[in-house]
Design an enzyme around this catalytic site. Structure first.
Site, PDB file in Angstrom:
ATOM      1  N   GLN A 110       0.773  -1.227   0.000  1.00 56.01           N
ATOM      2  CA  GLN A 110       0.000   0.000   0.000  1.00 56.01           C
ATOM      3  C   GLN A 110       0.803   1.275   0.000  1.00 56.01           C
ATOM      4  OE1 GLN A 110      -0.120  -2.450   2.250  1.00 56.01           O
ATOM      5  NE2 GLN A 110      -2.171  -3.252   2.430  1.00 56.01           N
ATOM      6  N   ASN A 158       0.782   3.822   8.589  1.00 49.65           N
ATOM      7  CA  ASN A 158      -0.381   3.421   7.843  1.00 49.65           C
ATOM      8  C   ASN A 158      -0.051   3.004   6.428  1.00 49.65           C
ATOM      9  OD1 ASN A 158      -2.879   3.343   6.707  1.00 49.65           O
ATOM     10  ND2 ASN A 158      -3.586   5.118   7.822  1.00 49.65           N
ATOM     11  N   CYS A 159      -0.564   1.858   6.063  1.00 50.41           N
ATOM     12  CA  CYS A 159      -0.336   1.351   4.716  1.00 50.41           C
ATOM     13  C   CYS A 159      -1.635   1.062   3.983  1.00 50.41           C
ATOM     14  CB  CYS A 159       0.512   0.091   4.765  1.00 50.41           C
ATOM     15  SG  CYS A 159       2.099   0.332   5.545  1.00 50.41           S
ATOM     16  N   VAL A 160      -2.650   1.906   4.109  1.00 52.37           N
ATOM     17  CA  VAL A 160      -3.768   1.749   3.163  1.00 52.37           C
ATOM     18  C   VAL A 160      -3.362   2.408   1.868  1.00 52.37           C
ATOM     19  CG1 VAL A 160      -5.879   1.457   4.497  1.00 52.37           C
ATOM     20  CG2 VAL A 160      -4.908   3.732   4.206  1.00 52.37           C
TER      21      VAL A 160
END
Lengths: 347, 428
Positions: B112, B241-243
């Site tokens: 992501q 965060n890895c969205v």
């Protein structure tokens, strides 16, 4: 000169009313019926070279045959643009106009245009496939519909950019197109908030859709006899992701044989899904599709059998329209394979 | 709580012998900075690069973007609970190095991470192409699990930004802005005639690698609470965060929160901006119910007449957005929602995974599925082959000539759901 082929029904083709609705497709050179008025509006640049006439009942009851015959007729004239209708609120005529526009667009790859009343069932079915200009609900609106069609045709003839529905008079197709706004999003949100607070008229940037809900089925009656299949949007695939299913916005699904597989292991299966932490799914893919548990349940006689194939895709960012299409394809195969119930797992 | 933000404009970054800011030019002693950051056994190598607006440069895969800031006066330090000790921030004075950012890259952690192009069509889609970026390439040791990898790189980025921020501590800022929010009852009393507005700040917390931190706490573990808007300007909230890159909030966006900034702009004129309710986006239904109940209750408790609610991420959190909207609307409070869309590459599919008729005022960051071709670049910092894997790319995204064909989903910040960028979508 730009060449146009026009489609009309038996009534506007002068064949007759409802009693002639079974009339088979026929093609005539030049314009017929409303084509006369339409041709006069565009004649400096284009010409209606042929008109296809078909009975509404015939078209609707023999849709595949009608479409293929009509496409063959149209192809002969090698048109640049295809127009159907206007159909006003005539339901079967509207569906025929929409369906033939869709077929022409897909097979001949030329611009297509029709016109009808927004509540005509043809709108809901084909609004994404063709520009459908809005008309009144009866043929009395022909006087207004033809100039609108003429004006829009000119845009197509001259390859002009088609603007938004309210500017051009077509029924919104629900197609979302990106653009760079003057202000950043946060500032637009504050503007919208202030308008709402002042009770002023405001326009949402995204009209929230109304969703169709699927009613759950009744419980499976003979679960101990039932053949169970697994379908997942959790992205479980044989190790190495042989079909290269995308980590997001999948363009496909995979069908994988698990004959003789009792347990999914870190060496044999993994997830292709990019929307969640894959660590635990990669350690043991049974966590997403419980093959091990289902095999045991078969042995224990709790369920009849486990289907030898599972279907998998990645659900994140995947277009709902694609998901619907794949769902229908998968369901068809599962029914053909005698599957009684399906476990759907997401993530 | 009153906070002054002193803006120190950085006009250029250069590698030199001495690390300092002089006449708006940030000089960095590369070896010194690398040594400063090389304290994590999990990281094998660190390198620094400078990427400037307009250059023929691509950064891929981008993990986080961070603005260097420093506390000059007032309690606490930047990134409390993560870099600085836990202490309440958001008052006093903070200096920020403007016009630049720290960008972290290196081998891909998950799926992501994003792309920042400094020129060409791709540059239009990312707000970070307008900054002078100090790019830190962190390569992990061979055997490292994804969570450790994410944490190590996250901490290096935060450390680097904090270290550089310190250089601005004693400088005279080019511009000084003041933001103030009073304790609730005093704030209400200040503008009794104006409608009261609260910002509902949804934070990504779908799971490991989809994390956000508030004062060092994993947001999955909070129940919604109230914060002063100025606390975010000091790094109280940050990304782990890895969205998808297009609509996650990099730490830079939390620090320069556009909704909070823009709400302050008309505070006391059009409305009374009371404060911020932070909430999460957990995946369990019970958590979603609890958090949306609590959010609606807090908004009511504060006496809000209207709220802006922003989502982070897409799909699963659409349900949180809709629950928040429905529950807040049910209390007779007006809503404006902020999201982005996944309408398919042709724009013809359904944009959201959940929907509500109560959501009648929505701002969209655009359709993340839109296809784009990013030109080949003379210089690529990081790992171009990540394009095959990143969410928004596909096997074959990276073409032989070095160009990339993919969805704008993989461009960092392209469809920002807090409205940090200008992209939007219209219906046709």
């Amino acid at each position: 000169m730009i060449k146009i082929v026009h489609y009309i029904n038996q009534f506007y083709g002068g064949i007759g009313g409802e009693e002639f609705a079974g009339y088979k497709p026929e093609v005539r050179e030049g314009f017929v019926g409303p084509g006369l008025g339409l041709n006069s509006l565009i004649k400096d640049q284009a010409e209606i070279v042929a008109t296809v006439i078909c009975g509404d009942t015939f078209f609707n009851e023999n849709m595949d045959q009608a479409k293929s015959e009509i496409i063959t007729m149209i192809k002969k004239y090698n048109p640049d643009i295809f127009v159907a209708g206007p159909a006003f609120n005539a339901g079967r005529y509207g569906v025929a106009c929409g369906a033939i526009c869709q077929a022409v667009k897909n097979e001949l790859k030329i611009p297509v245009l029709t016109a009808m009343y927004p509540e005509n069932p043809g709108v809901e079915m084909f609004v994404k496939d063709a520009y459908i200009l809005e008309t009144t609900n009866s043929a009395a609106g022909m006087r207004k519909a033809l100039p609108a069609l003429g004006k829009f045709l000119k845009k197509l003839i001259n390859n002009e950019t088609i603007g938004r529905p309210e500017e051009e008079g077509y029924i919104p197709r629900g197609i979302r197109v990106n653009y760079f706004a003057e202000k950043r999003g946060s500032s637009r949100a504050v503007d919208l908030l202030v308008k709402k607070l002042h009770n002023e008229e405001f326009t949402t940037e995204f009209p929230m859709p109304l969703f169709d809900n699927v009613e759950p089925h009744n419980p499976v009656e003979n679960i101990t006899q039932a053949k169970i299949a697994i379908v997942t949007s959790g992205g479980i695939v044989p190790k190495g992701n042989p079909d290269h299913i995308e980590s997001s916005s999948a363009s496909k699904y995979g069908k994988y044989d698990i004959t003789g597989v009792d347990d999914l292991t870190a060496e044999t299966y993994e997830t292709a899904h990019g929307g969640y932490d894959p660590t635990y799914a990669n350690q043991d893919s049974d966590r997403v599709i419980p093959v091990d548990v289902l095999r045991n349940m078969v042995k224990e006689g709790k369920i009849g059998s486990l289907h030898n194939y599972f279907y998998s895709t990645t659900g994140n960012g995947t277009a709902v329209a694609d998901a619907k299409k794949w769902g229908a394809e998968i369901a068809k195969e599962l029914v053909a394979d005698g599957v009684n119930a399906v476990i759907l797992t997401s993530t | 709580m009153k906070l002054e933000i002193g803006k120190i404009v950085i006009r250029d970054i250069q590698f030199s012998d001495i690390t300092k800011i002089d006449q708006g030019i940030l000089h960095i002693n590369k070896e010194e900075m690398i040594a400063e950051l090389s304290t994590d056994m999990r990281i094998k190598s660190i390198d620094l690069d400078i990427a400037k607006p307009g250059e023929d440069v691509r950064i891929i895969p981008v993990k986080d973007v961070i603005e260097p800031r420093v506390k000059v006066a007032g309690s606490g330090g930047i990134f409390p609970g993560m870099i600085s000790p836990v202490d309440t921030v958001g008052s006093g004075r903070t200096h920020a190095l403007k016009g630049m950012a720290v960008v972290t890259t290196g081998r891909i952690v998950g799926f992501q991470e994003g792309i920042i192009d400094m020129s060409g069509e791709g540059a239009r889609y990312t707000p970070f192409s307008k900054l002078i970026n100090l790019v830190i390439t962190c390569e992990p040791i061979d055997k490292i699990d994804a969570h450790e990898h994410e944490e190590a790189v996250r901490m290096i980025g935060l450390k680097a930004a904090t270290w550089l921020g310190m250089l601005g501590k004693d400088l005279e800022p080019d511009e000084l802005l003041t933001y103030e929010t009073k304790p609730l009852l005093e704030q209400v009393a200040q503008y009794p005639e104006l409608p009261k507005v609260v910002y509902v700040y949804m934070l990504q917390s779908q799971g490991l690698l989809h994390d956000t931190y508030v004062y060092g706490v994993d947001v999955k573990k909070i129940i919604p609470s109230i914060i002063y808007p100025t606390e975010v300007f000091d790094g109280a909230i940050l990304s782990g965060n890895c969205v998808s890159a297009c609509d996650k909030n990099p730490t830079y966006v939390h620090q320069n929160h556009p909704i909070i900034e823009d709400l302050y702009a008309l505070h006391g004129k059009e409305y009374n901006f009371l404060g911020v309710v932070i909430t999460n986006e957990n995946v369990y239904l019970a958590d979603k119910k609890r958090s949306s109940d609590m959010t609606a209750k807090l908004v009511e408790f504060m006496g809000a007449d209207a709220v802006i609610i922003s989502e982070e991420g897409f799909g699963n959190p659409d349900a949180d957005l809709v629950m928040n909207c429905n529950k807040i609307s049910a209390k007779g409070i007006m809503t404006v929602l902020m999201t982005d869309e996944y309408a398919g590459q042709d724009g013809a599919s359904q944009s959201l995974a959940d929907s509500t008729p109560a959501g009648d005022a929505v701002v969209t960051g655009g359709n993340a599925n839109q296809l784009i071709v990013l030109k080949p670049m003379k210089k690529v910092i990081g790992h171009p082959e990540a394009a095959h894997k990143i969410a928004g790319g596909h096997q074959g995204s990276l073409r032989e000539d070095g160009s990339i064909e993919a969805e704008i989903q993989l461009i960092t910040g392209s469809t920002s759901e807090v409205g940090f960028h200008n992209l939007s979508a219209k219906g046709y």
